[in-house]
Design a protein around this motif. Structure first.
Motif, short mmCIF file in Angstrom:
data_model
loop_
_atom_site.label_atom_id
_atom_site.label_comp_id
_atom_site.label_asym_id
_atom_site.label_seq_id
_atom_site.Cartn_x
_atom_site.Cartn_y
_atom_site.Cartn_z
N PHE A 287 0.84 -1.19 0.00
CA PHE A 287 0.00 0.00 0.00
C PHE A 287 0.87 1.24 0.00
O PHE A 287 1.77 1.38 0.82
CB PHE A 287 -0.90 0.02 1.24
N PHE A 288 0.60 2.14 -0.95
CA PHE A 288 1.30 3.42 -1.02
C PHE A 288 0.36 4.53 -0.58
O PHE A 288 -0.83 4.51 -0.92
CB PHE A 288 1.78 3.71 -2.45
N GLY A 289 0.88 5.49 0.12
CA GLY A 289 0.11 6.65 0.54
C GLY A 289 1.05 7.65 1.17
O GLY A 289 2.26 7.42 1.28
N CYS A 290 0.51 8.76 1.61
CA CYS A 290 1.32 9.81 2.21
C CYS A 290 0.75 10.15 3.59
O CYS A 290 -0.46 10.33 3.74
CB CYS A 290 1.34 11.05 1.32
N VAL A 291 1.63 10.22 4.57
CA VAL A 291 1.26 10.52 5.95
C VAL A 291 2.20 11.57 6.52
O VAL A 291 3.24 11.87 5.94
CB VAL A 291 1.32 9.24 6.84
N GLY A 292 1.82 12.09 7.67
CA GLY A 292 2.71 12.99 8.38
C GLY A 292 3.71 12.16 9.19
O GLY A 292 3.64 10.94 9.23
N LYS A 293 4.62 12.84 9.83
CA LYS A 293 5.55 12.17 10.74
C LYS A 293 4.99 12.40 12.15
O LYS A 293 5.47 13.26 12.89
CB LYS A 293 6.96 12.72 10.60
N ASP A 294 3.95 11.61 12.48
CA ASP A 294 3.25 11.83 13.75
C ASP A 294 2.73 10.51 14.32
O ASP A 294 2.89 9.46 13.72
CB ASP A 294 2.13 12.85 13.58
N LYS A 295 2.11 10.61 15.48
CA LYS A 295 1.61 9.43 16.18
C LYS A 295 0.54 8.70 15.37
O LYS A 295 0.50 7.47 15.35
CB LYS A 295 1.06 9.85 17.56
N GLN A 296 -0.32 9.44 14.67
CA GLN A 296 -1.37 8.81 13.86
C GLN A 296 -0.77 7.95 12.75
O GLN A 296 -1.25 6.86 12.46
CB GLN A 296 -2.32 9.87 13.28
N ALA A 297 0.30 8.44 12.13
CA ALA A 297 0.97 7.66 11.09
C ALA A 297 1.57 6.39 11.68
O ALA A 297 1.50 5.32 11.06
CB ALA A 297 2.05 8.49 10.42
N GLU A 298 2.14 6.49 12.85
CA GLU A 298 2.71 5.31 13.52
C GLU A 298 1.62 4.28 13.79
O GLU A 298 1.83 3.07 13.57
CB GLU A 298 3.39 5.71 14.83
N ILE A 299 0.46 4.74 14.25
CA ILE A 299 -0.66 3.83 14.52
C ILE A 299 -1.11 3.16 13.23
O ILE A 299 -1.28 1.94 13.18
CB ILE A 299 -1.83 4.58 15.19
N LEU A 300 -1.29 3.95 12.17
CA LEU A 300 -1.71 3.38 10.88
C LEU A 300 -0.73 2.34 10.38
O LEU A 300 -1.11 1.25 9.94
CB LEU A 300 -1.83 4.50 9.83
N GLU A 301 0.55 2.66 10.45
CA GLU A 301 1.56 1.74 9.96
C GLU A 301 1.60 0.46 10.79
O GLU A 301 1.64 -0.64 10.23
CB GLU A 301 2.94 2.41 9.94
N THR A 302 1.54 0.60 12.10
CA THR A 302 1.57 -0.58 12.97
C THR A 302 0.37 -1.48 12.71
O THR A 302 0.52 -2.70 12.55
CB THR A 302 1.59 -0.15 14.46
N ARG A 303 -0.81 -0.89 12.64
CA ARG A 303 -2.03 -1.69 12.42
C ARG A 303 -2.00 -2.37 11.05
O ARG A 303 -2.38 -3.53 10.91
CB ARG A 303 -3.27 -0.81 12.55
N ALA A 304 -1.57 -1.65 10.03
CA ALA A 304 -1.51 -2.24 8.69
C ALA A 304 -0.51 -3.38 8.65
O ALA A 304 -0.79 -4.46 8.12
CB ALA A 304 -1.17 -1.17 7.66
N ARG A 305 0.66 -3.15 9.20
CA ARG A 305 1.69 -4.20 9.21
C ARG A 305 1.24 -5.41 10.03
O ARG A 305 1.50 -6.55 9.65
CB ARG A 305 3.02 -3.65 9.69
N ASP A 306 0.55 -5.16 11.15
CA ASP A 306 0.02 -6.26 11.96
C ASP A 306 -0.97 -7.11 11.17
O ASP A 306 -1.13 -8.30 11.42
CB ASP A 306 -0.66 -5.74 13.23
N ASP A 307 -1.65 -6.48 10.20
CA ASP A 307 -2.60 -7.19 9.35
C ASP A 307 -1.95 -7.73 8.07
O ASP A 307 -2.64 -8.20 7.17
CB ASP A 307 -3.79 -6.30 9.00
N GLY A 308 -0.63 -7.63 7.97
CA GLY A 308 0.09 -8.22 6.85
C GLY A 308 0.21 -7.33 5.62
O GLY A 308 0.52 -7.82 4.54
N VAL A 309 -0.03 -6.03 5.77
CA VAL A 309 0.09 -5.11 4.64
C VAL A 309 1.47 -4.45 4.69
O VAL A 309 1.89 -3.93 5.71
CB VAL A 309 -1.01 -4.03 4.68
N ASN A 310 2.15 -4.49 3.57
CA ASN A 310 3.45 -3.83 3.45
C ASN A 310 3.20 -2.38 3.06
O ASN A 310 2.94 -2.08 1.90
CB ASN A 310 4.30 -4.54 2.39
#
Length: 185
Positions: free
Chosen positions: A5-28
């Motif tokens: 999945f490609f997208g653009c995020v800030g360098k913030d806590k919300q981006a960290e949450i999104l990335e962690t949750r996506a990776r936990d679900d097997g999304v690169n």
């Protein structure tokens, strides 16, 4: 990790949450990160069968083609079996969409897109028509199809006729016919 999945995020806590949750679900996730933007947010209001989205796109509006052209990201385009892009992304970076679409065509891999919302066909019709020849599978709902038909002067509100006219629009990959999926309700 079969989905990238490609997208653009800030360098913030919300981006960290999104990335962690996506990776936990097997999304690169291959986020482009912007220090001068916050990660976007979206509220969804549901009433019965109806929904409404209220979005603050923020960093999502700043995705740029150079991100997918970086070697470590572009290799995923060279390996992908299927390509899907939301029609909403046409408001952000049509050049990125065309880069992906052309790679799908070059590799003879299915390129899929949805119309996302009626305003895409109304206010982004030029970039949509530039991308349309690359679309192998097009998704849309009833209101999106009706708006597309009106904007393209199809002179019909019959969804079957609209679908057939969409199928017959110019297509770059002649090795596979375009499939149009229109939903109702």
């Amino acid at each position: 990790n079969v989905t990238v999945f490609f997208g653009c995020v800030g360098k913030d806590k919300q981006a960290e949450i999104l990335e962690t949750r996506a990776r936990d679900d097997g999304v690169n996730v291959r986020y482009q990160k912007k220090s001068d933007q916050v990660t976007g947010k979206c509220a969804v209001l549901i009433t019965g069968k109806h929904r409404s989205l209220i979005a603050h796109l923020a960093a999502a509006n700043h995705f740029s083609e150079d991100h997918i052209l970086q070697e470590e990201n572009f290799r995923y385009l060279e390996q992908a079996e299927y390509f899907y892009i939301s029609g909403f992304f046409i408001t952000v970076s049509p050049p990125s969409i065309l880069t992906v679409a052309k790679k799908a065509l070059e590799r003879n891999k299915p390129f899929m897109m949805n119309l996302s919302a009626p305003f895409i066909s109304q206010f982004f019709k030029e970039p949509l028509l530039q991308i349309m020849p690359y679309i192998d599978i097009l998704f849309g709902n009833e209101s999106e199809a009706l708006t597309f038909s009106k904007e393209q002067n199809f002179a019909t509100e019959n969804l079957i006729e609209i679908g057939f006219k969409m199928v017959k629009l110019p297509k770059a990959n002649e090795l596979r016919p375009r499939v149009v999926v229109l939903t109702q309700g």
